[in-house]
Scaffold this motif. Structure first.
Motif, PDB file in Angstrom:
ATOM      1  N   ALA A 140       0.781  -1.238   0.000  1.00 16.73           N
ATOM      2  CA  ALA A 140       0.000   0.000   0.000  1.00 16.73           C
ATOM      3  C   ALA A 140       0.811   1.286   0.000  1.00 16.73           C
ATOM      4  CB  ALA A 140      -0.938   0.001   1.209  1.00 16.73           C
ATOM      5  N   GLU A 153      -4.359  -5.989  -3.309  1.00 17.67           N
ATOM      6  CA  GLU A 153      -4.754  -4.851  -2.481  1.00 17.67           C
ATOM      7  C   GLU A 153      -5.458  -3.786  -3.314  1.00 17.67           C
ATOM      8  OE1 GLU A 153      -1.082  -5.254   0.749  1.00 17.67           O
ATOM      9  OE2 GLU A 153      -1.390  -3.366  -0.314  1.00 17.67           O
ATOM     10  N   TYR A 174      -7.165   0.207  -2.812  1.00 17.51           N
ATOM     11  CA  TYR A 174      -7.221   1.374  -1.921  1.00 17.51           C
ATOM     12  C   TYR A 174      -8.308   2.316  -2.434  1.00 17.51           C
ATOM     13  CZ  TYR A 174      -2.643  -0.727  -2.188  1.00 17.51           C
ATOM     14  OH  TYR A 174      -1.622  -1.642  -2.307  1.00 17.51           O
ATOM     15  N   CYS A 205      -8.620   6.776   3.228  1.00 18.55           N
ATOM     16  CA  CYS A 205      -8.435   5.534   2.476  1.00 18.55           C
ATOM     17  C   CYS A 205      -9.079   4.371   3.220  1.00 18.55           C
ATOM     18  CB  CYS A 205      -6.950   5.244   2.254  1.00 18.55           C
ATOM     19  SG  CYS A 205      -6.630   3.645   1.465  1.00 18.55           S
ATOM     20  N   GLU A 259      -8.993   0.372   2.782  1.00 19.27           N
ATOM     21  CA  GLU A 259      -8.184  -0.608   2.056  1.00 19.27           C
ATOM     22  C   GLU A 259      -8.759  -2.010   2.193  1.00 19.27           C
ATOM     23  OE1 GLU A 259      -3.589  -2.275   2.365  1.00 19.27           O
ATOM     24  OE2 GLU A 259      -4.820  -2.007   4.153  1.00 19.27           O
ATOM     25  N   SER A 272      -7.322  -5.795   1.591  1.00 21.28           N
ATOM     26  CA  SER A 272      -6.060  -6.503   1.371  1.00 21.28           C
ATOM     27  C   SER A 272      -6.299  -8.000   1.482  1.00 21.28           C
ATOM     28  CB  SER A 272      -5.017  -6.051   2.397  1.00 21.28           C
ATOM     29  OG  SER A 272      -3.814  -6.767   2.234  1.00 21.28           O
TER      30      SER A 272
END
Length: 543
Positions: free
Chosen positions: A246, A295, A297, A396, A398, A400
């Motif tokens: 990230a 990932e 974002y 953000c 995220e 993952s």
């Protein structure tokens, strides 16, 4: 590769036998925490990644792809906090010897009046009771009934469990949790696992020379001083390998915004290798030192981040289930504050029910503006978005996901056993009921026998047509037709096409389904179009 759990053992053996996953450097004893993908495993992994790209980028109006470097400047990990606090706390049950992630156990604060430790057998319960009385909690009152060892709890503090004793209270240090399974409070001091791994051009001989020189130049220095000097020297000549992907996205956000001219919200996605210094790897490919991450974002305005994180967790759970046979084995779990990463205000894990228990395969975390502000403060230029009327630092959220963990989850999900009454060597045989969208081989084409050139020719031409249509196709003429069906059931191939005498006489082929084992005739002129249509349908059908 041998594991205690029968299902895990069966899956790992099948994965190796059929060319999904092999241990790294097997002939030299292997390398802990590292595996390699064979022909089918590579295709399975690529197909899962392709579905993830569809969900995050290609089917999204505001989704964009990036690809960042494995090695970042060392200061990146200082700024992000990964060099200090990143990783999970792991411990070891002093009764069973098993290692586990500390937060997987039951919380000590939930203890009632009795602490009941669960042993696997009466013999083991007696053995554990003796260890407790002699070493771990002398003088504590213990009662054994069957496989249970019971101790009376008088109170619980932040650091101790106060047990009733023969000569007064007995104080037992706790670490906030009981061991899963045994419910033992007797745990080793927790250690951080999953910290940074390093790479560099320093050979072992050069490191030894550095160490000797530091000792010679600092005669009389304390152990702590020598350790710090050597650590500083090592960091000069070695760079951290990224533990997550990230950080590049946060550093390059300004460049990305200028290049795509996109207003918020939008998302950036990438797939790539990451590395962690895991102290305890496994089982199988679940926890590795070198692994692949998927990932995404999601950058958005401040006031929308909490709601977006919730919506995203629902969406991601739906994606995992869409490719699964046993959909209920995937679930979402909201993390307690104590379990959050240092950058998150809240998080939801997507977990899969593996043979040994429920474990994370993806995490959705609200990172707020933590990373963007941290990097901005580091180089004195915090990114702000200007929309004409106001300026703000975007937040953000995220997601993952572990690609290797996805491979393992879907292998476990797809593994099944089928009665094989006609097989004299075994009563059941394995089959991989992989979803059609992630199955490595889409179609297998066989001539019913290999010694008839006219059938072989038709089969090879048909296989070529399937490949030209975009379906990964295997051709085989080895072994009996029944053995070939069994082989492709184990590979997870949804459909097998057999060229036989009817192909010459009637223009039909035999289409055999993996899931139903039903064999049906179909015109050879129609079969390619029919299966292309089947695979292009965006439904939840696995076959």
């Amino acid at each position: 590769m041998a594991f205690k759990d029968p299902l895990l053992n069966a899956v790992s053996n099948l994965a190796r036998r059929r060319g999904f996953i092999f241990p790294t450097s097997h002939h030299y004893g292997g390398v802990e925490g590292r595996y390699e993908y064979g022909p089918l495993g590579t295709l399975l992994k690529q197909n899962i990644a392709k579905e993830w790209w569809r969900a995050t980028v290609t089917d999204k109006e505001n989704g964009f792809a990036i690809d960042s470097s494995v090695v970042q400047h060392p200061q990146v990990w200082e700024t992000s906090g990964h060099s200090k606090v990143f990783g999970d706390r792991w411990t070891r049950d002093l009764l069973t010897g098993e290692q586990f992630k500390l937060t997987k156990g039951e919380k000590v604060k939930h203890l009632q009046s009795d602490l009941v430790i669960k042993a696997p057998s009466k013999k083991e319960a007696q053995k554990w009771r003796n260890i407790i009385k002699q070493e771990l909690a002398p003088n504590a009152r213990t009662f054994t009934q069957g496989t249970d060892i019971t101790m009376r709890v008088e109170s619980v503090t932040d650091s101790h469990i106060i047990l009733a004793g023969n000569d007064g209270p007995v104080h037992v240090v706790h670490h906030g949790y009981l061991a899963p399974g045994s419910r033992s409070p007797f745990l080793h001091e927790p250690r951080m696992q999953g910290g940074l791994s390093y790479c560099g051009d320093t050979s072992p001989e050069e490191m030894a020379e550095d160490f000797v020189k530091i000792v010679e130049d600092n005669s009389g220095a304390s152990r702590a001083t020598l350790k710090q000097l050597f650590t500083d020297k090592y960091k000069e000549r070695n760079r951290p390998l990224r533990p997550e992907l990230a950080q590049a996205a946060f550093q390059q956000l300004n460049f990305v915004c200028n290049s795509i001219d996109k207003r918020f919200p939008f998302s950036l996605a990438q797939i790539g290798k990451a590395f962690r210094n895991e102290l305890s790897c496994g089982p199988f490919i679940y926890r590795l030192k070198e692994f692949e991450q998927m990932e995404c974002y999601h950058f958005l305005e401040t006031e929308n981040s909490e709601r977006h994180a919730l919506d995203l967790s629902i969406d991601r759970l739906s994606w995992w289930r869409s490719l699964a046979r046993k959909r209920s084995n995937f679930k979402s779990v909201e993390l307690d504050k104590d379990d959050l990463a240092h950058y998150a205000t809240n998080a939801v894990d997507i977990e899969y029910e593996f043979p040994w228990g429920s474990e994370e395969v993806e995490s959705i975390a609200n990172r707020t503006d933590y990373d963007i502000r941290a990097h901005g403060e580091a180089y004195d230029n915090t990114f702000h978005h200007h929309d004409g009327t106001r300026s703000f630092v975007p937040h953000c959220v995220e997601s993952s996901a572990g690609l290797d963990r996805a491979v393992m989850a879907y292998l476990c999900d797809a593994y099944d056993q089928r009665n094989a009454a006609s097989d004299t060597t075994r009563t059941v045989r394995p089959v991989l009921s992989l979803h059609k969208r992630i199955a490595p081989v889409k179609v297998a084409v066989f001539p019913i026998v290999h010694n008839k050139p006219e059938l072989v020719q038709i089969a090879r031409v048909l296989a070529k047509e399937f490949r030209a249509a975009g379906l990964y196709t295997m051709y085989s003429e080895v072994n009996s037709i029944g053995k070939r069906y069994v082989d492709h059931d184990e590979m997870g191939t949804p459909y097998c096409i057999t060229i036989d005498s009817d192909t010459i006489e009637k223009g039909t082929v035999t289409v055999r389904s993996r899931n139903t084992m039903v064999q049906e005739p179909m015109l050879v002129t129609d079969v390619v179009g029919a299966l292309v249509t089947f695979y292009s349908r965006d439904d939840l059908s696995a076959s």
